[in-house]
Scaffold this motif. Structure first.
Motif, PDB file in Angstrom:
ATOM      1  N   THR A 116       0.837  -1.201   0.000  1.00 14.38           N
ATOM      2  CA  THR A 116       0.000   0.000   0.000  1.00 14.38           C
ATOM      3  C   THR A 116       0.875   1.256   0.000  1.00 14.38           C
ATOM      4  N   PRO A 117       0.317   2.406  -0.368  1.00  9.27           N
ATOM      5  CA  PRO A 117       1.096   3.653  -0.338  1.00  9.27           C
ATOM      6  C   PRO A 117       1.689   3.946   1.042  1.00  9.27           C
ATOM      7  N   SER A 118       0.933   3.691   2.097  1.00 11.50           N
ATOM      8  CA  SER A 118       1.452   3.959   3.441  1.00 11.50           C
ATOM      9  C   SER A 118       2.620   3.032   3.776  1.00 11.50           C
ATOM     10  N   GLN A 119       2.552   1.786   3.322  1.00 10.47           N
ATOM     11  CA  GLN A 119       3.654   0.854   3.561  1.00 10.47           C
ATOM     12  C   GLN A 119       4.882   1.232   2.745  1.00 10.47           C
ATOM     13  N   LEU A 123       8.517   1.905   4.485  1.00  9.21           N
ATOM     14  CA  LEU A 123       9.746   1.227   4.085  1.00  9.21           C
ATOM     15  C   LEU A 123      10.767   2.206   3.508  1.00  9.21           C
ATOM     16  N   THR A 124      10.281   3.285   2.887  1.00 12.91           N
ATOM     17  CA  THR A 124      11.186   4.335   2.406  1.00 12.91           C
ATOM     18  C   THR A 124      11.928   4.953   3.586  1.00 12.91           C
ATOM     19  N   THR A 194      17.303  -1.804  -4.178  1.00 11.38           N
ATOM     20  CA  THR A 194      16.863  -2.263  -5.500  1.00 11.38           C
ATOM     21  C   THR A 194      15.662  -3.197  -5.395  1.00 11.38           C
ATOM     22  N   MET A 195      15.658  -4.033  -4.366  1.00  6.94           N
ATOM     23  CA  MET A 195      14.501  -4.906  -4.153  1.00  6.94           C
ATOM     24  C   MET A 195      13.275  -4.075  -3.797  1.00  6.94           C
ATOM     25  N   PHE A 196      13.465  -3.087  -2.922  1.00 11.45           N
ATOM     26  CA  PHE A 196      12.344  -2.249  -2.526  1.00 11.45           C
ATOM     27  C   PHE A 196      11.803  -1.441  -3.710  1.00 11.45           C
ATOM     28  N   ALA A 197      12.697  -0.947  -4.558  1.00 11.40           N
ATOM     29  CA  ALA A 197      12.249  -0.178  -5.724  1.00 11.40           C
ATOM     30  C   ALA A 197      11.332  -1.021  -6.603  1.00 11.40           C
ATOM     31  N   ALA A 198      11.676  -2.278  -6.782  1.00 13.98           N
ATOM     32  CA  ALA A 198      10.845  -3.180  -7.582  1.00 13.98           C
ATOM     33  C   ALA A 198       9.508  -3.445  -6.897  1.00 13.98           C
ATOM     34  N   ILE A 199       9.541  -3.602  -5.573  1.00 21.01           N
ATOM     35  CA  ILE A 199       8.294  -3.812  -4.825  1.00 21.01           C
ATOM     36  C   ILE A 199       7.398  -2.583  -4.963  1.00 21.01           C
ATOM     37  N   ALA A 200       7.983  -1.394  -4.776  1.00 21.55           N
ATOM     38  CA  ALA A 200       7.212  -0.150  -4.879  1.00 21.55           C
ATOM     39  C   ALA A 200       6.662   0.069  -6.285  1.00 21.55           C
TER      40      ALA A 200
END
Length: 225
Positions: A116-119, A123-124, A194-200
């Protein structure tokens, strides 16, 4: 000043069991007290004791035989002062890494679909704090663990999350001085953004690919230690 690492109840219980084996001079094949007896001995609940026993069985300190009891296994090759030999701990970490690949990998894939946007904002901020601590040369294990748990929550799969939490004392060995080294996995940091960027970006294929790079890096570090 370095922070004191808190131990979970199962970790404390597993240490007490190892101390008991040493104090009683038990040998390979000797039988330990029953689960009921040990809950009384150590003053703990059955769930904490059973998790401690699962951990000790995983690292070959004990063996559990259904219907017969709990037995000491290969006692001569262990040190019971809280440290097990490096080769045994490496084998344990590699075994749990297989579990991480399967369960956490699925969580990464689901998070890329459901975050979700809040998540994403949470994480950011988590990664921002991670970067600050790393740049300052401070311990990053706790923020690293918080990041991975945030990804698990973003998967929005309560059962999967509960399964991962049920092996938390084993899982957290990656974050609490693995192999006695506080910063053993520091070089894996690069794969987190990089993993987070893909998740986002809601790209499960790319997210899983970056997760695999992270796991491969951890595996190489363990094997080369």
């Amino acid at each position: 000043m370095a922070k004191i690492q808190r131990q979970s109840m199962p970790e404390l219980v597993s240490q007490e069991i190892q101390n008991f084996i040493e104090e009683q001079s038990l040998q390979e094949g000797d039988k330990l007290p029953s689960v009921e007896a040990m809950t009384q001995m150590f003053g703990v609940g059955r769930s904490s004791l059973r998790e401690a026993l699962r951990y000790l069985e995983a690292i070959d300190v004990i063996t559990i035989v259904n219907g017969k009891g709990i037995f000491v296994r290969d006692v001569g090759i262990f040190r019971f002062a809280g440290k097990i030999k490096i080769e045994k701990e490496k084998r344990f970490l590699l075994s749990i890494l297989d579990v991480r690949r399967a369960l956490e990998g699925k969580a990464v894939e689901l998070a890329a679909k459901r975050i979700t946007p809040s998540q994403i904002r949470e994480l950011t901020e988590c990664l921002r704090e991670y970067a600050k601590l790393k740049e300052a040369g401070q311990p990053t294990s706790q923020i690293d663990l918080a990041f991975h748990r945030g990804v698990m929550r973003a998967a929005a799969s309560p059962i999967l999350f509960s399964v991962l939490e049920s092996i938390s004392s084993m899982y957290e060995k990656f974050f609490h001085e693995p192999l006695g080294e506080q910063k053993l996995f520091d070089e894996t940091y690069e794969f987190h953004p990089t993993m987070f960027a893909a998740i986002a970006d809601h790209d499960p294929v790319r997210a899983l690919a970056e997760f695999d790079k992270l796991m491969n890096c951890i595996e190489e570090i363990i094997k080369a230690y």
